[in-house]
Design a protein around this motif. Structure first.
Motif, PDB file in Angstrom:
ATOM      1  N   PRO A   1      29.988 -43.407-112.783  1.00  0.00           N
ATOM      2  CA  PRO A   1      30.453 -42.806-111.521  1.00  0.00           C
ATOM      3  C   PRO A   1      29.584 -41.647-111.059  1.00  0.00           C
ATOM      4  CG  PRO A   1      31.939 -42.267-113.317  1.00  0.00           C
ATOM      5  CD  PRO A   1      31.022 -43.317-113.830  1.00  0.00           C
ATOM      6  N   GLU A   2      29.059 -40.846-112.003  1.00  0.00           N
ATOM      7  CA  GLU A   2      28.174 -39.750-111.617  1.00  0.00           C
ATOM      8  C   GLU A   2      26.893 -40.291-110.987  1.00  0.00           C
ATOM      9  OE1 GLU A   2      29.524 -36.724-115.242  1.00  0.00           O
ATOM     10  OE2 GLU A   2      27.736 -37.972-115.411  1.00  0.00           O
ATOM     11  N   PHE A   3      26.429 -41.408-111.487  1.00  0.00           N
ATOM     12  CA  PHE A   3      25.168 -41.994-111.044  1.00  0.00           C
ATOM     13  C   PHE A   3      25.323 -42.807-109.752  1.00  0.00           C
ATOM     14  CE2 PHE A   3      22.269 -45.713-111.268  1.00  0.00           C
ATOM     15  CZ  PHE A   3      21.054 -45.058-111.162  1.00  0.00           C
ATOM     16  N   SER A   4      26.422 -43.568-109.623  1.00  0.00           N
ATOM     17  CA  SER A   4      26.429 -44.565-108.558  1.00  0.00           C
ATOM     18  C   SER A   4      27.767 -44.770-107.855  1.00  0.00           C
ATOM     19  CB  SER A   4      25.987 -45.917-109.129  1.00  0.00           C
ATOM     20  OG  SER A   4      26.868 -46.330-110.169  1.00  0.00           O
ATOM     21  N   SER A   5      28.794 -43.935-108.081  1.00  0.00           N
ATOM     22  CA  SER A   5      30.088 -44.194-107.443  1.00  0.00           C
ATOM     23  C   SER A   5      29.990 -44.078-105.925  1.00  0.00           C
ATOM     24  CB  SER A   5      31.143 -43.227-107.981  1.00  0.00           C
ATOM     25  OG  SER A   5      30.764 -41.888-107.748  1.00  0.00           O
ATOM     26  N   ASN A   6      30.828 -44.858-105.237  1.00  0.00           N
ATOM     27  CA  ASN A   6      30.853 -44.836-103.779  1.00  0.00           C
ATOM     28  C   ASN A   6      32.131 -45.518-103.301  1.00  0.00           C
ATOM     29  OD1 ASN A   6      30.135 -44.556-101.060  1.00  0.00           O
ATOM     30  ND2 ASN A   6      29.058 -46.516-101.036  1.00  0.00           N
ATOM     31  N   GLY A   7      33.272 -44.882-103.575  1.00  0.00           N
ATOM     32  CA  GLY A   7      34.512 -45.508-103.156  1.00  0.00           C
ATOM     33  C   GLY A   7      35.722 -44.821-103.727  1.00  0.00           C
ATOM     34  N   LEU A   8      36.904 -45.354-103.378  1.00  0.00           N
ATOM     35  CA  LEU A   8      38.187 -44.776-103.750  1.00  0.00           C
ATOM     36  C   LEU A   8      38.640 -45.262-105.114  1.00  0.00           C
ATOM     37  CD1 LEU A   8      40.901 -43.301-103.036  1.00  0.00           C
ATOM     38  CD2 LEU A   8      41.648 -45.495-102.032  1.00  0.00           C
ATOM     39  N   ASP A   9      39.008 -44.304-105.964  1.00  0.00           N
ATOM     40  CA  ASP A   9      39.778 -44.616-107.165  1.00  0.00           C
ATOM     41  C   ASP A   9      41.233 -44.409-106.772  1.00  0.00           C
ATOM     42  OD1 ASP A   9      41.146 -44.763-109.523  1.00  0.00           O
ATOM     43  OD2 ASP A   9      39.904 -43.336-110.613  1.00  0.00           O
ATOM     44  N   PRO A  10      41.970 -45.495-106.499  1.00  0.00           N
ATOM     45  CA  PRO A  10      43.305 -45.337-105.900  1.00  0.00           C
ATOM     46  C   PRO A  10      44.300 -44.631-106.813  1.00  0.00           C
ATOM     47  CG  PRO A  10      42.906 -47.628-106.515  1.00  0.00           C
ATOM     48  CD  PRO A  10      41.606 -46.913-106.678  1.00  0.00           C
ATOM     49  N   GLY A  11      44.156 -44.796-108.128  1.00  0.00           N
ATOM     50  CA  GLY A  11      45.079 -44.133-109.037  1.00  0.00           C
ATOM     51  C   GLY A  11      44.876 -42.634-109.084  1.00  0.00           C
ATOM     52  N   ALA A  12      43.639 -42.189-108.922  1.00  0.00           N
ATOM     53  CA  ALA A  12      43.339 -40.752-108.936  1.00  0.00           C
ATOM     54  C   ALA A  12      43.493 -40.121-107.566  1.00  0.00           C
ATOM     55  CB  ALA A  12      41.911 -40.524-109.441  1.00  0.00           C
ATOM     56  N   HIS A  13      43.595 -40.965-106.506  1.00  0.00           N
ATOM     57  CA  HIS A  13      43.654 -40.485-105.119  1.00  0.00           C
ATOM     58  C   HIS A  13      42.402 -39.683-104.778  1.00  0.00           C
ATOM     59  CE1 HIS A  13      47.747 -41.915-105.092  1.00  0.00           C
ATOM     60  NE2 HIS A  13      48.032 -41.147-106.129  1.00  0.00           N
TER      61      HIS A  13
END
Length: 825
Positions: A569-581
């Motif tokens: 996630p630090e390198f390439s995340s780009n979107g919603l983690d729905p559980g974490a909001h």
């Protein structure tokens, strides 16, 4: 992959050759009983092992042990140790098969045998790395909601970021997530640990002992051990009397109605041991005096595991399997603006107004029934561990496969459609060789790593891409022990390869949700994750020494350089983690983190008291952290459902602080103990642009405040064979205000200090020589204090800028009365 398959074949060939050859070898079995020298009571779960080897076992519930050894073992030494007792060393001779051992109680951890963060099992007093061991007794007497909270209660410098009672992520000295490596029986716990609301997938009733190594442990384990290691050691005693023995666990907690039951069964003979374990826990939403019941914080957790172990005179092999399943509520914190009662989502997108949702009915708040909006997590693991003597040295090999499946159901209009659905497969491997000790020099070398494949399945939100990860690292470690000195150091090289293909999404015309596109013309669709291929590498170093002034005082010093590659996630995340909001945004230009940490410590253990002091300073290059994004008007950037956007940043960082511990246990006052522990961590962003910025960027996020705990306990001896003793205890837990926080872009807010008071009592009913019933009663937060920990994520689940009662966010758990029973048979 071809190289990996070849390496695995070589390892298996070596192992099978050793296994078959040793089946025919002659052996001898020694046995005995370990007792307390003061009262002659048997000591359960003491460690019994052969010096300078990994041959060992634990005593059972009545202090008995047995070991299968080479027939020509004459001259070897047997080391017996247990938390709270002075270890003993006994010479083994061919003509003696039964050993009766008396250990002297000293209430000191100096002579504990530890295995986490070291190349070979060693005494704690000889290890320059600060390692705290949490005994079986402390774990079984605890009444916390999960195993991480049990460790937090017993280890100064260890904290947890929490999302409700059953989700606790370990933080060591202000560092967490992928910087803390969690081990289960020496195997890396791999289960999407990057997520704020992703807990540790283990059976809390199956952990017999735990060890926490504080500071860079990258030398032994590679990337992701930059802050330290939490080692969870499952229960598996090598019984050899051909009888079934076991334990039954049962508990109840009043605050959230938690009901838990677990079982352990073991059987063994001279060569084979077997174990079966299982548990089931269910809880409804927890409550406090400010929020009432916090909607959708309940859970339903089921676990099962089994082990088979073979032993002969040269070593042992085991095959183990675990299963974990958890249905976990996903709180979002939405409320009615006037009554502050929790509301729940029934519509989506533009049809959902988070400020005008329906209030949750009381019968649902008080129900064990799970909301359709929940996390559904499965974690499967199968692994083998092998230890054999090879000449006068010994070799260890492990191989494991883990599968973690995480579904987060976040669509009330399509309850069977997962918002996030990821499957993570992990293959762990490792082999190390311990050279025969020569001229007081102990040398170890090894290689270990893992292969991972992560795949997004049928989902609508994609915070991380599909990827393949390959880790490999090799190390060498040397230790020299002479007289009062122990000096150790080593070096390790790690390489990590990350690869991923283009990942396209489009909007489903029927549901309006996003979906992955895997074929057809992708040029017209959204490229959410462009392809990547990235390699990271780093060198870790360690040098430390201990000096025993006498058998009561040890001085320690250690300096270590740690390495950590950026997480996915630090390198390439780009979107919603729905559980974490949370909407995560990564950065593909990140460099690996490197830390340089210095530790100084002193440990003292006498018959009257024990004490320790550890001081650390940690400088981190390329430190990665999350910062909330705001718009031009300084308002948080959110979507229609109020999910906030965070972006990973990178900067220089410095963390320093200390941990201190003092336990008074006067010999003339039998059974009395007065304990104190203190931990404080300071953490700064050393980027030049934040120099002197104070709350607007100078401090790092998620750093615990000053924490001081004092407790007093008294064990009262009873003149009864059935009730040998009753122990009562009182505890005060002080948490300072956190005024050094990351206020930049409203990432964090001030946290007031608070104090909690706890009371407890416990006893054991001994209804036969081999059967006991242990009972524990505990009241946590006795005065029902309303408080918010600065590591409580639910503190920030708020959609209003003001409230009628002046309270914002969700508060921690209120008063909790717990009952726990453990039946040994």
């Amino acid at each position: 992959m071809t190289t990996l398959k070849l390496n695995i074949r070589i390892i298996l060939t070596i192992f099978l050759g050793l296994f078959v050859s040793e089946l025919l070898a002659q052996e001898v079995t020694i046995s005995g009983i370990v007792r307390n020298s003061a009262n002659k009571q048997p000591i359960a779960f003491a460690t019994v092992g052969i010096k300078s080897t990994r041959i060992g076992t634990n005593t059972n519930d009545v202090g008995r042990f047995s070991l299968s050894l080479p027939k020509d073992i004459n001259g070897a030494q047997l080391i017996i140790s247990c938390v709270g007792y002075r270890s003993d060393t006994i010479g083994i001779t061919n003509n003696k098969l039964i050993y009766n051992v008396l250990l002297r109680p000293i209430n000191s951890a100096l002579n504990e045998v530890v295995v986490t963060g070291v190349s070979r099992a060693t005494l704690a007093r000889e290890n320059p790395i600060p390692i705290i061991s949490v005994s079986t007794k402390k774990i079984e007497q605890a009444t916390e909601s999960n195993i991480i909270d049990v460790l937090v209660k017993n280890v100064p410098g260890l904290n947890a970021v929490k999302t409700g009672p059953n989700i606790s992520k370990p933080f060591i000295r202000g560092l967490g997530y992928n910087r803390v490596l969690t081990l289960y029986d020496g195997i890396r716990q791999e289960g999407q640990q990057w997520g704020d609301e992703h807990g540790i997938e283990v059976d809390p009733y199956n952990i017999a002992r735990a060890e926490v190594a504080k500071g860079p442990s990258s030398l032994i384990y590679g990337s992701d051990a930059l802050a330290g290691v939490v080692g969870l050691i499952p229960a598996f005693t090598d019984y050899t009397d051909s009888k079934i023995v076991g334990k039954l666990f049962s508990e109840y907690q009043s605050n959230n109605g938690l009901i838990g039951n677990g079982i352990r069964l073991s059987y063994g003979n001279n060569h084979w041991s077997y174990a079966l374990r299982g548990s089931y826990r269910i809880a409804k939403s927890y409550q406090n005096s400010i929020d009432g019941r916090v909607y959708n914080t309940g859970f339903r957790e089921t676990t099962a595991s089994g082990s088979i172990k073979y032993r002969n005179k040269k070593g042992h092999s085991s095959l183990n399997a675990t299963l974990y399943n958890d249905i976990q509520g996903i709180p979002d914190g939405s409320r009615d603006s006037t009554t502050r009662k929790f509301t729940y989502q029934t519509m989506e997108g533009s049809d959902d107004d988070i400020f005008n949702r329906e209030i949750v009915p009381e019968d649902i708040l008080n129900s064990y029934r799970q909301s359709p909006l929940n996390q559904d997590i499965q974690h499967y693991r199968i692994y083998t561990k092998n230890h054999y003597e090879l000449g006068k040295g010994d070799i260890n090999a492990l191989a494991a496969f883990q599968q973690n499946i995480r579904r987060e159901y976040t669509h009330p209009t399509y309850p069977e459609q997962a918002g996030m659905y990821v499957r993570l497969n992990t293959v762990n491997y490792g082999i190390d060789y311990h050279v025969p000790i020569l001229s007081e020099i102990d040398f170890s070398t090894g290689l270990n790593g893992m292969y991972q494949n992560n795949t997004n399945k049928n989902a609508t939100d994609f915070p991380i891409p599909n990827y393949d990860l390959f880790d490999a690292g090799a190390y060498g470690f040397v230790k020299w022990k002479h007289d009062k000195w122990t000096i150790g150091g080593g070096i390790r090289y790690d390489h990590r390869s990350l690869k991923g293909s283009d990942f396209y999404t489009q909007t489903d015309s029927t549901t309006g949700f996003a979906e992955e596109i895997t074929q057809g013309n992708t040029s017209e669709h959204y490229l959410q994750f462009p392809a990547f291929s990235k390699d990271f590498h780093g060198v870790s170093l360690s040098l430390g020494s201990t000096y025993a002034l006498n058998d009561k005082v040890s001085l320690k010093a250690n300096i270590a350089r740690g390495y950590r590659a950026p997480s996915i996630p630090e390198f390439s995340s780009n979107g919603l983690d729905p559980g974490a909001h949370i909407i995560y945004l990564g950065n593909r230009n990140f460099e690996p983190e490197f830390s340089l940490q210095e530790d100084l410590g002193i440990e003292v253990g006498t018959n009257e008291y024990s004490a320790s002091l550890s001081i650390f300073n940690n400088n981190i290059s390329n430190y990665i952290f999350l910062s909330q994004l705001v718009d031009a008007n300084d308002n948080p950037i959110v979507d229609a459902q109020g999910n906030k956007t965070y972006q990973y940043q990178q900067a220089k960082a410095q963390l320093y602080g200390l941990e201190a511990n003092f336990v008074l246990h006067p010999s003339q006052w039998e059974g009395f103990e007065f304990a104190h522990s203190l931990a404080v961590t300071y953490a700064y962003n050393r980027s030049k642009k934040f120099e002197g910025a104070g709350l607007q960027g100078e401090f790092l996020p998620l750093v615990p405040p000053l924490h001081y705990v004092t407790s007093m306990s008294q064990e009262i001896k009873m003149n009864s064979k059935i009730f040998p003793a009753i122990k009562v205890n009182a505890e005060a837990d002080f948490n300072g205000a956190q005024s050094r926080y990351l206020a930049l872009n409203h990432t964090e807010t001030f946290t007031p200090g608070y104090s909690l008071f706890n009371l407890g009592a416990g006893t054991s009913i001994k209804y036969s020589d081999k059967h006991t019933l242990q009972l524990q009663f505990q009241i946590n937060n006795l005065f029902d204090k309303a408080y918010q920990s600065n590591l409580n994520r639910l503190k920030y689940f708020e959609y209003y800028s003001a409230s009628p009662n002046g309270n914002l966010g969700i508060y921690n758990m209120g008063r909790n009365i717990s009952f726990k029973a453990i039946l040994s048979f």
